[in-house]
Write a protein that holds these residues in place. Sequence first.
Motif, PDB file in Angstrom:
ATOM      1  N   GLU A  58       0.829  -1.207   0.000  1.00  0.00           N
ATOM      2  CA  GLU A  58       0.000   0.000   0.000  1.00  0.00           C
ATOM      3  C   GLU A  58       0.866   1.261   0.000  1.00  0.00           C
ATOM      4  OE1 GLU A  58      -2.473  -0.530   3.396  1.00  0.00           O
ATOM      5  OE2 GLU A  58      -3.787  -2.014   2.414  1.00  0.00           O
ATOM      6  N   GLN A  59       1.984   1.212   0.734  1.00  0.00           N
ATOM      7  CA  GLN A  59       2.886   2.366   0.759  1.00  0.00           C
ATOM      8  C   GLN A  59       3.503   2.612  -0.620  1.00  0.00           C
ATOM      9  OE1 GLN A  59       5.600   1.278   3.895  1.00  0.00           O
ATOM     10  NE2 GLN A  59       4.387   2.285   5.472  1.00  0.00           N
ATOM     11  N   GLU A  60       3.884   1.520  -1.289  1.00  0.00           N
ATOM     12  CA  GLU A  60       4.467   1.659  -2.630  1.00  0.00           C
ATOM     13  C   GLU A  60       3.446   2.214  -3.615  1.00  0.00           C
ATOM     14  OE1 GLU A  60       7.043  -1.242  -4.263  1.00  0.00           O
ATOM     15  OE2 GLU A  60       7.475  -2.146  -2.320  1.00  0.00           O
ATOM     16  N   ILE A  61       2.197   1.802  -3.474  1.00  0.00           N
ATOM     17  CA  ILE A  61       1.142   2.333  -4.340  1.00  0.00           C
ATOM     18  C   ILE A  61       0.992   3.839  -4.119  1.00  0.00           C
ATOM     19  CG2 ILE A  61      -1.329   2.320  -4.802  1.00  0.00           C
ATOM     20  CD1 ILE A  61       0.094  -0.077  -5.940  1.00  0.00           C
ATOM     21  N   VAL A  62       1.001   4.232  -2.844  1.00  0.00           N
ATOM     22  CA  VAL A  62       0.872   5.656  -2.515  1.00  0.00           C
ATOM     23  C   VAL A  62       2.039   6.438  -3.107  1.00  0.00           C
ATOM     24  CG1 VAL A  62       0.920   7.336  -0.627  1.00  0.00           C
ATOM     25  CG2 VAL A  62      -0.499   5.291  -0.435  1.00  0.00           C
ATOM     26  N   GLU A  63       3.268   5.897  -2.980  1.00  0.00           N
ATOM     27  CA  GLU A  63       4.445   6.578  -3.505  1.00  0.00           C
ATOM     28  C   GLU A  63       4.397   6.695  -5.029  1.00  0.00           C
ATOM     29  OE1 GLU A  63       7.834   4.554  -2.056  1.00  0.00           O
ATOM     30  OE2 GLU A  63       7.478   5.078   0.045  1.00  0.00           O
ATOM     31  N   LEU A  64       3.929   5.630  -5.681  1.00  0.00           N
ATOM     32  CA  LEU A  64       3.804   5.664  -7.135  1.00  0.00           C
ATOM     33  C   LEU A  64       2.816   6.735  -7.579  1.00  0.00           C
ATOM     34  CD1 LEU A  64       3.798   1.864  -8.002  1.00  0.00           C
ATOM     35  CD2 LEU A  64       5.419   3.539  -8.851  1.00  0.00           C
ATOM     36  N   LYS A  65       1.687   6.768  -6.906  1.00  0.00           N
ATOM     37  CA  LYS A  65       0.672   7.762  -7.265  1.00  0.00           C
ATOM     38  C   LYS A  65       1.185   9.173  -7.019  1.00  0.00           C
ATOM     39  CE  LYS A  65      -3.425   4.862  -6.579  1.00  0.00           C
ATOM     40  NZ  LYS A  65      -4.655   4.635  -5.781  1.00  0.00           N
ATOM     41  N   LYS A  66       1.888   9.348  -5.900  1.00  0.00           N
ATOM     42  CA  LYS A  66       2.429  10.660  -5.578  1.00  0.00           C
ATOM     43  C   LYS A  66       3.447  11.091  -6.626  1.00  0.00           C
ATOM     44  CE  LYS A  66       3.458  14.320  -3.145  1.00  0.00           C
ATOM     45  NZ  LYS A  66       2.546  15.483  -3.120  1.00  0.00           N
ATOM     46  N   ALA A  67       4.314  10.156  -7.041  1.00  0.00           N
ATOM     47  CA  ALA A  67       5.321  10.472  -8.048  1.00  0.00           C
ATOM     48  C   ALA A  67       4.670  10.872  -9.364  1.00  0.00           C
ATOM     49  CB  ALA A  67       6.253   9.273  -8.252  1.00  0.00           C
ATOM     50  N   VAL A 139      12.224  16.864  -6.760  1.00  0.00           N
ATOM     51  CA  VAL A 139      13.349  16.108  -7.308  1.00  0.00           C
ATOM     52  C   VAL A 139      13.384  14.695  -6.735  1.00  0.00           C
ATOM     53  CG1 VAL A 139      15.867  15.971  -7.389  1.00  0.00           C
ATOM     54  CG2 VAL A 139      14.750  18.142  -7.811  1.00  0.00           C
ATOM     55  N   ASP A 140      12.948  14.528  -5.485  1.00  0.00           N
ATOM     56  CA  ASP A 140      12.991  13.215  -4.840  1.00  0.00           C
ATOM     57  C   ASP A 140      12.104  12.198  -5.541  1.00  0.00           C
ATOM     58  OD1 ASP A 140      14.722  14.227  -2.983  1.00  0.00           O
ATOM     59  OD2 ASP A 140      13.213  14.549  -1.437  1.00  0.00           O
ATOM     60  N   PHE A 141      11.131  12.650  -6.306  1.00  0.00           N
ATOM     61  CA  PHE A 141      10.210  11.734  -6.984  1.00  0.00           C
ATOM     62  C   PHE A 141      10.643  11.421  -8.410  1.00  0.00           C
ATOM     63  CE2 PHE A 141       7.729  13.742  -3.648  1.00  0.00           C
ATOM     64  CZ  PHE A 141       7.068  12.666  -3.093  1.00  0.00           C
ATOM     65  N   LEU A 142      11.706  12.067  -8.859  1.00  0.00           N
ATOM     66  CA  LEU A 142      12.160  11.886 -10.239  1.00  0.00           C
ATOM     67  C   LEU A 142      13.389  10.985 -10.290  1.00  0.00           C
ATOM     68  CD1 LEU A 142      11.846  15.601 -11.413  1.00  0.00           C
ATOM     69  CD2 LEU A 142      10.241  13.737 -11.879  1.00  0.00           C
ATOM     70  N   ASP A 143      13.486  10.212 -11.355  1.00  0.00           N
ATOM     71  CA  ASP A 143      14.650   9.352 -11.550  1.00  0.00           C
ATOM     72  C   ASP A 143      15.617   9.997 -12.538  1.00  0.00           C
ATOM     73  OD1 ASP A 143      16.250   6.985 -11.365  1.00  0.00           O
ATOM     74  OD2 ASP A 143      15.493   6.412 -13.330  1.00  0.00           O
ATOM     75  N   THR A 144      15.162  10.178 -13.776  1.00  0.00           N
ATOM     76  CA  THR A 144      15.992  10.799 -14.812  1.00  0.00           C
ATOM     77  C   THR A 144      15.121  11.671 -15.703  1.00  0.00           C
ATOM     78  OG1 THR A 144      17.394   8.820 -14.860  1.00  0.00           O
ATOM     79  CG2 THR A 144      17.656  10.385 -16.658  1.00  0.00           C
ATOM     80  N   ILE A 145      15.663  12.792 -16.124  1.00  0.00           N
ATOM     81  CA  ILE A 145      15.022  13.635 -17.132  1.00  0.00           C
ATOM     82  C   ILE A 145      15.909  13.582 -18.376  1.00  0.00           C
ATOM     83  CG2 ILE A 145      14.239  15.957 -17.743  1.00  0.00           C
ATOM     84  CD1 ILE A 145      13.830  16.497 -14.775  1.00  0.00           C
TER      85      ILE A 145
END
Length: 254
Positions: A58-67, A139-145
């Motif tokens: 559930e936490q990973e789902i929340v983080e994915l949605k937030k990202a 920035v914490d939610f991004l991997d690469t641009i």
Amino acid sequence: MRFRKSLGAPVDEENPYWMSFSDIMSALLVIFILASVILMLQLMEIQQELKERQVQFEQEIVELKKAEEVRRTILDEAVEALRKRGIKVEVSENHTVLSIPNDLLGFDTGAYDIHPAYQARALEIGKVISEVISRDDRVDFLDTIFIEGHTDNRPLQGFMGKGNWGLSTFRAISLWQFWGEALPSEEQLSRLNNKDGNPLFSVSGYGETRPVLVQQVTEDDFKRNRRIDIRFTIRRPDSAQYEQVKERLEVAKP
């Protein structure tokens, strides 16, 4: 009579097998009780592990949605800020790519430098991207641009035999280097790192392999495919990862 009674053996001695069977049954009962207790403890541990995995899921789902929300917000704000400056860019349907058309960069056929007449707008685009990414903890939610260069489908010689692939990469490098030279130090995109401490921006070229228009006949068609895309990837790329997380949870079930 007394003699016979005194020599009479106890019942247990007359039935030694009954004694052994009774002991076996008692031992089996003890083993059954112990096995039941161990099984209950194991089931409790498994249930606790599943609860912990469910919470993690559930936490990973929340983080994915937030990202994904953060990425969408970045792109929406960038489009709006540039619109107010009279600069029109495009966003992909899935809200992952900010596309800078050739009208804003002025790449001629076979050319990769940012033409001086277009540098002011290119600079504004860099400023806006820096501004919207740097807000809060985005920035914490991004991997690469990725700064991605593209060309039209007309064959090109040169670039050390790399043709359109080399040209598209040089276009992306050219824009990145221009931003590095023109942006103020506090707005430099190279200062930004992702949560793993790696540089946030990267450069790539796709040649003619990802056209906006597949059918390219007119000069207008060719111009539309000569462009730069800014692709935003989040730490967990997209919603497809939800199912992968769910599968990991299913594997853990007994």
